[in-house]
Design an enzyme around this catalytic site. Sequence first.
Site, mmCIF file in Angstrom:
data_model
loop_
_atom_site.group_PDB
_atom_site.id
_atom_site.type_symbol
_atom_site.label_atom_id
_atom_site.label_comp_id
_atom_site.label_asym_id
_atom_site.label_seq_id
_atom_site.Cartn_x
_atom_site.Cartn_y
_atom_site.Cartn_z
ATOM 1 N N GLU A 137 9.591 8.917 -16.761
ATOM 2 C CA GLU A 137 8.199 9.361 -16.936
ATOM 3 C C GLU A 137 7.711 9.080 -18.355
ATOM 4 O O GLU A 137 6.564 8.674 -18.564
ATOM 5 C CB GLU A 137 8.080 10.858 -16.637
ATOM 6 C CG GLU A 137 8.223 11.156 -15.151
ATOM 7 C CD GLU A 137 8.314 12.655 -14.851
ATOM 8 O OE1 GLU A 137 7.904 13.469 -15.690
ATOM 9 O OE2 GLU A 137 8.815 12.993 -13.760
ATOM 10 N N LYS A 146 16.353 22.037 -10.614
ATOM 11 C CA LYS A 146 15.676 20.791 -10.959
ATOM 12 C C LYS A 146 16.522 19.822 -11.771
ATOM 13 O O LYS A 146 17.281 20.213 -12.648
ATOM 14 C CB LYS A 146 14.415 21.101 -11.775
ATOM 15 C CG LYS A 146 13.356 21.790 -10.963
ATOM 16 C CD LYS A 146 12.560 20.811 -10.160
ATOM 17 C CE LYS A 146 11.175 20.774 -10.734
ATOM 18 N NZ LYS A 146 10.422 19.647 -10.325
ATOM 19 N N SER A 191 14.957 21.952 -15.848
ATOM 20 C CA SER A 191 13.783 22.796 -16.030
ATOM 21 C C SER A 191 14.218 24.127 -16.622
ATOM 22 O O SER A 191 15.305 24.627 -16.325
ATOM 23 C CB SER A 191 13.098 23.014 -14.677
ATOM 24 O OG SER A 191 12.368 24.218 -14.683
ATOM 25 N N HIS A 202 0.836 -1.226 0.000
ATOM 26 C CA HIS A 202 0.000 0.000 0.000
ATOM 27 C C HIS A 202 0.862 1.266 0.000
ATOM 28 O O HIS A 202 0.438 2.295 0.513
ATOM 29 C CB HIS A 202 -0.941 0.039 1.206
ATOM 30 C CG HIS A 202 -1.652 -1.248 1.467
ATOM 31 N ND1 HIS A 202 -2.874 -1.553 0.911
ATOM 32 C CD2 HIS A 202 -1.306 -2.327 2.213
ATOM 33 C CE1 HIS A 202 -3.255 -2.754 1.308
ATOM 34 N NE2 HIS A 202 -2.313 -3.258 2.100
#
Length: 461
Positions: free
Chosen positions: A289, A282, A276, A155
């Site tokens: 992704e 970043k 970024s 979980h």
Amino acid sequence: MKLWGGRFTKETNQLAHDFNASLSFDQRFYRQDIDGSIAHVNMLAKQGIVTSEERFAILNGLEGIKSDIENGILEISPEYEDIHSFVEATLIERIGDTGKKLHTGRSRNDQVALDMKLYVRDEIAETDGLLSELLKVILRIMKENTSTYMPGFTHLQKAQPVTLAHHFGAYFEMFRRDRGRLSDIRKRMNSCPLGAGALAGTTYPLDRDFTADFLGFDEATRNSMDSVSDRDYIIEYLSALSTIMMHLSRFCEEIIIWNSNEYRFVELDDSYSTGSSIMPQKKNPDIAELVRGKTGRVYGALISILTTMKGLPLAYNKDMQEDKELTFDAIDTTNGCIALFTGMADTMTFNRDNMAKSAMAGFTNATDAADYLVNNGVAFRDAHGIIGQLVLLCLEKNISLGELPLDEYQKISPVFKEDIYEAISLETCVEKRLTKGAPGSKAMNAVIKECEAYLEEGKDE
Ligand code: ARG
């Protein structure tokens, strides 16, 4: 040039031609198309349907076309309907009337069924090779990390401690099964449709077993109608690719989580990260992704072909031309994603201290604390209750079970002795798990040996 102009009195409408044509995408299997023709003409000559001079001329012509395309001398010109028309027309242009005999006893229906099978067979080998490279990287990481402790989750809540080797071992199993699936498909699809004709075979005395053998198939297909309308192997392959993408996507999801500021388990190499345009600090896991994102696209191809096929009466229908573009895209996507993921995994580094720290928090040793009581004569259900109370106490004090003083333990149960701390240490929690498939390093090393042998044998199961 068209292969079928005879019974027509009017030119095809340009839009209709463009809509119908498949050359822009089926030129991808020009090599398979020519190899199929080479097998066909050898068989025609063996059966006395063409002479050995004709065979020689056609073979020479076909080999020339193949190498000229490969070397960029011959351009596949866009006015043709499909790759079959292009090759046949070019052959006739180059060797004259003898070229017109190539299509004897053949239809584009069995021809395209063959081309696509040959193409998928080659791509299955490609996907399999990429998966085996990925497995090598996973195995290396497993070998280096049998004592890298980390929390195991259920979980997405910390559950029990495991090791990085164990976690990666789970993915080893998934990709190993994927290879097994590819191998099953390869076996099942390995029958040759050439000679099925348009749908009902032909009246020429073809030797279909010869052609099948020539092209490395186990047998010739048994039903000519099925031969030209079977696309099951594409569906199976797309399903296997979808499963591979699902596995990669889950893996990427974990890497994205592990790479987050909150976890900091993993550091992605600069060469596999992006920045970024506005936030200078970043470093984003874009590759992971994107792999996760592209999974939907591969599933889409599977659903698309299933839907295309579901209403088709026997035998060939032009709808089946739709099997190509999405399949090609799914193959490129999946093979590309496996290769990229492999590079990303091979270059990432692990923050072992953070992993161990994280494994020590969150009461991942609560089960072991209960087991300690059981080993000292307490029934498991009672032990569960006692540890539950201790966890509550620790939560109030904002400490871990390992930090709770012995007298607090003993207030709740006199069974606890000094050795409780040893029994619930991170190392004990992992190393005591020695059943087959468990994270303890002894059990893990046995599995690693087995995985090594599997990769060395190159065996697909
Ligand atoms: N481009 C066609 C396909 O991909 C080739 C077969 C054409 N057959 C026909 N009867 N029109 O399916």
